[in-house]
Scaffold this active site. Structure first.
Site, PDB file in Angstrom:
ATOM      1  N   SER A  52       0.846  -1.202   0.000  1.00  0.00           N
ATOM      2  CA  SER A  52       0.000   0.000   0.000  1.00  0.00           C
ATOM      3  C   SER A  52       0.880   1.251   0.000  1.00  0.00           C
ATOM      4  O   SER A  52       0.390   2.343  -0.297  1.00  0.00           O
ATOM      5  CB  SER A  52      -0.940   0.007   1.207  1.00  0.00           C
ATOM      6  OG  SER A  52      -0.193  -0.078   2.406  1.00  0.00           O
ATOM      7  N   ASP A  90       5.609  -7.196   2.303  1.00  0.00           N
ATOM      8  CA  ASP A  90       4.737  -7.632   1.207  1.00  0.00           C
ATOM      9  C   ASP A  90       5.587  -8.057   0.014  1.00  0.00           C
ATOM     10  O   ASP A  90       6.553  -7.368  -0.332  1.00  0.00           O
ATOM     11  CB  ASP A  90       3.836  -6.465   0.772  1.00  0.00           C
ATOM     12  CG  ASP A  90       2.382  -6.730   1.085  1.00  0.00           C
ATOM     13  OD1 ASP A  90       2.011  -7.914   1.286  1.00  0.00           O
ATOM     14  OD2 ASP A  90       1.609  -5.756   1.132  1.00  0.00           O
ATOM     15  N   LYS A 120       4.634 -11.551   3.187  1.00  0.00           N
ATOM     16  CA  LYS A 120       3.186 -11.716   2.961  1.00  0.00           C
ATOM     17  C   LYS A 120       2.939 -11.759   1.460  1.00  0.00           C
ATOM     18  O   LYS A 120       3.538 -10.992   0.706  1.00  0.00           O
ATOM     19  CB  LYS A 120       2.410 -10.562   3.595  1.00  0.00           C
ATOM     20  CG  LYS A 120       0.905 -10.627   3.302  1.00  0.00           C
ATOM     21  CD  LYS A 120       0.110  -9.691   4.172  1.00  0.00           C
ATOM     22  CE  LYS A 120       0.026  -8.274   3.658  1.00  0.00           C
ATOM     23  NZ  LYS A 120      -0.562  -8.146   2.300  1.00  0.00           N
ATOM     24  N   GLU A 122      -0.359 -12.411  -1.592  1.00  0.00           N
ATOM     25  CA  GLU A 122      -1.812 -12.440  -1.795  1.00  0.00           C
ATOM     26  C   GLU A 122      -2.258 -13.711  -2.510  1.00  0.00           C
ATOM     27  O   GLU A 122      -1.618 -14.127  -3.491  1.00  0.00           O
ATOM     28  CB  GLU A 122      -2.237 -11.215  -2.618  1.00  0.00           C
ATOM     29  CG  GLU A 122      -2.031  -9.909  -1.870  1.00  0.00           C
ATOM     30  CD  GLU A 122      -2.546  -8.696  -2.644  1.00  0.00           C
ATOM     31  OE1 GLU A 122      -3.235  -8.862  -3.674  1.00  0.00           O
ATOM     32  OE2 GLU A 122      -2.249  -7.571  -2.194  1.00  0.00           O
ATOM     33  N   GLU A 189      -9.004  -9.466   4.043  1.00  0.00           N
ATOM     34  CA  GLU A 189      -9.273  -8.081   3.633  1.00  0.00           C
ATOM     35  C   GLU A 189     -10.678  -7.941   3.065  1.00  0.00           C
ATOM     36  O   GLU A 189     -11.082  -8.675   2.150  1.00  0.00           O
ATOM     37  CB  GLU A 189      -8.237  -7.623   2.595  1.00  0.00           C
ATOM     38  CG  GLU A 189      -8.484  -6.158   2.197  1.00  0.00           C
ATOM     39  CD  GLU A 189      -7.296  -5.469   1.556  1.00  0.00           C
ATOM     40  OE1 GLU A 189      -6.219  -6.077   1.448  1.00  0.00           O
ATOM     41  OE2 GLU A 189      -7.474  -4.292   1.168  1.00  0.00           O
TER      42      GLU A 189
END
Ligand code: KIV
Length: 272
Positions: A52, A90, A120, A122, A189
């Site tokens: 982000s 991330d 991390k 996704e 999320e």
């Protein structure tokens, strides 16, 4: 509820064990040295160097534009603060999508070169093999299911997940897959609150929610949202605990005015 008040390095197994003890996991994002220092001083459990940072700090349209180079640059700044909190980096878009080997190689770079304690990435079932390979390489993995910002181009936008029984069933399969692969925690999320609560009850690893209601084992927010840094943005899932954007803007105006009228610098700020 137990609260972390002492300064001892947190590890992925400690975070995982917090589910059993019932202590809520507190996670916030950082992309620079000062924020990491302050988050650690505030005894946050997990510092996420989230992609982000692409949309907040770097002004990109989406997180898809963040590169490994940029991630490493910000991660190193956070690591230099030597936080006792667990530092999770991330994996940027494109850094783990080609092959399992590529995923392991880039996870190793984030740990070895960037100083991350964990990574991390996704995706649920689709990333099971990659998560497993990274864990086998000795790197703790935080999974991330529900809304996947790196898939915005395919999905055509950001939507709440788990709205239909079919979607909820898919999320359950995703969670099961990342558990099986050895992830130590999982971000949920923008998952419908009732579904997130059920997933959390069913999960053996802690869930860390963002926009997924109070039923998760922990909560994560993007720090700039919590601080109200972007005065033009107020995501519904975040709460402004301060209006730092306004405070900054007022300070900039005040300084500009002082310079223009000759009030800065004064005697105190000058060297005779
Ligand atoms: O990049 C990020 O900040 C994240 C959080 C939204 C979980 O992935």
């Amino acid at each position: 509820m137990p609260v972390r008040t002492f300064h001892k390095k947190l590890t992925a197994p400690v975070i995982q064990a917090m589910k059993k003890s019932g202590a809520k996991i507190v996670a916030l994002t950082a992309a620079d040295f000062i924020t990491a220092r302050l988050l650690d001083e505030a005894c946050v459990d997990v510092i996420l160097v989230g992609d982000s940072l692409g949309t907040t700090l770097l002004g990109y349209e989406s997180t898809v534009s963040v590169s490994m180079r940029e991630m490493l640059h910000h991660l190193k700044a956070v690591s230099r603060a030597k936080p006792t909190a667990l530092v999770v980096a991330d994996m940027p878009f494109g850094s783990y999508h080609q092959s399992t080997a590529q995923a392991v190689r880039n996870a190793v770079r984030l740990v070895r070169d960037g100083g991350a304690d964990a990574v991390k990435l996704e995706g649920g079932k689709s990333q099971e093999k990659k998560i497993q390979a990274i864990v086998e390489a000795g790197i703790p993995v935080m999974a991330h299911i529900g809304l996947l910002p790196q898939s915005v181009l395919r999905e055509g936008g950001y939507r709440v997940q788990g709205k239909t029984p079919l979607q909820a069933g898919r999320l359950k399969k995703d969670l099961h897959a990342v558990e099986r692969a050895g992830a130590f925690a999982c971000v949920l999320e923008y998952v419908r609150a009732s579904v997130a609560r059920k997933l959390t009850r069913y999960a053996t690893i802690p869930t860390i929610g963002i926009g997924s209601g109070p039923g998760c084992d922990g909560q994560v927010l993007v720090t700039s949202d919590l601080l109200g840094l972007q005065t033009w943005l107020a995501p519904r899932a975040a709460r402004h605990y301060a209006e730092i954007g306004r405070v900054m803007c007022d300070a900039f105006r005040h300084f500009a005015n002082d310079v223009r009228v000759g009030r800065f610098p004064g005697k105190r700020e000058s060297f005779e």
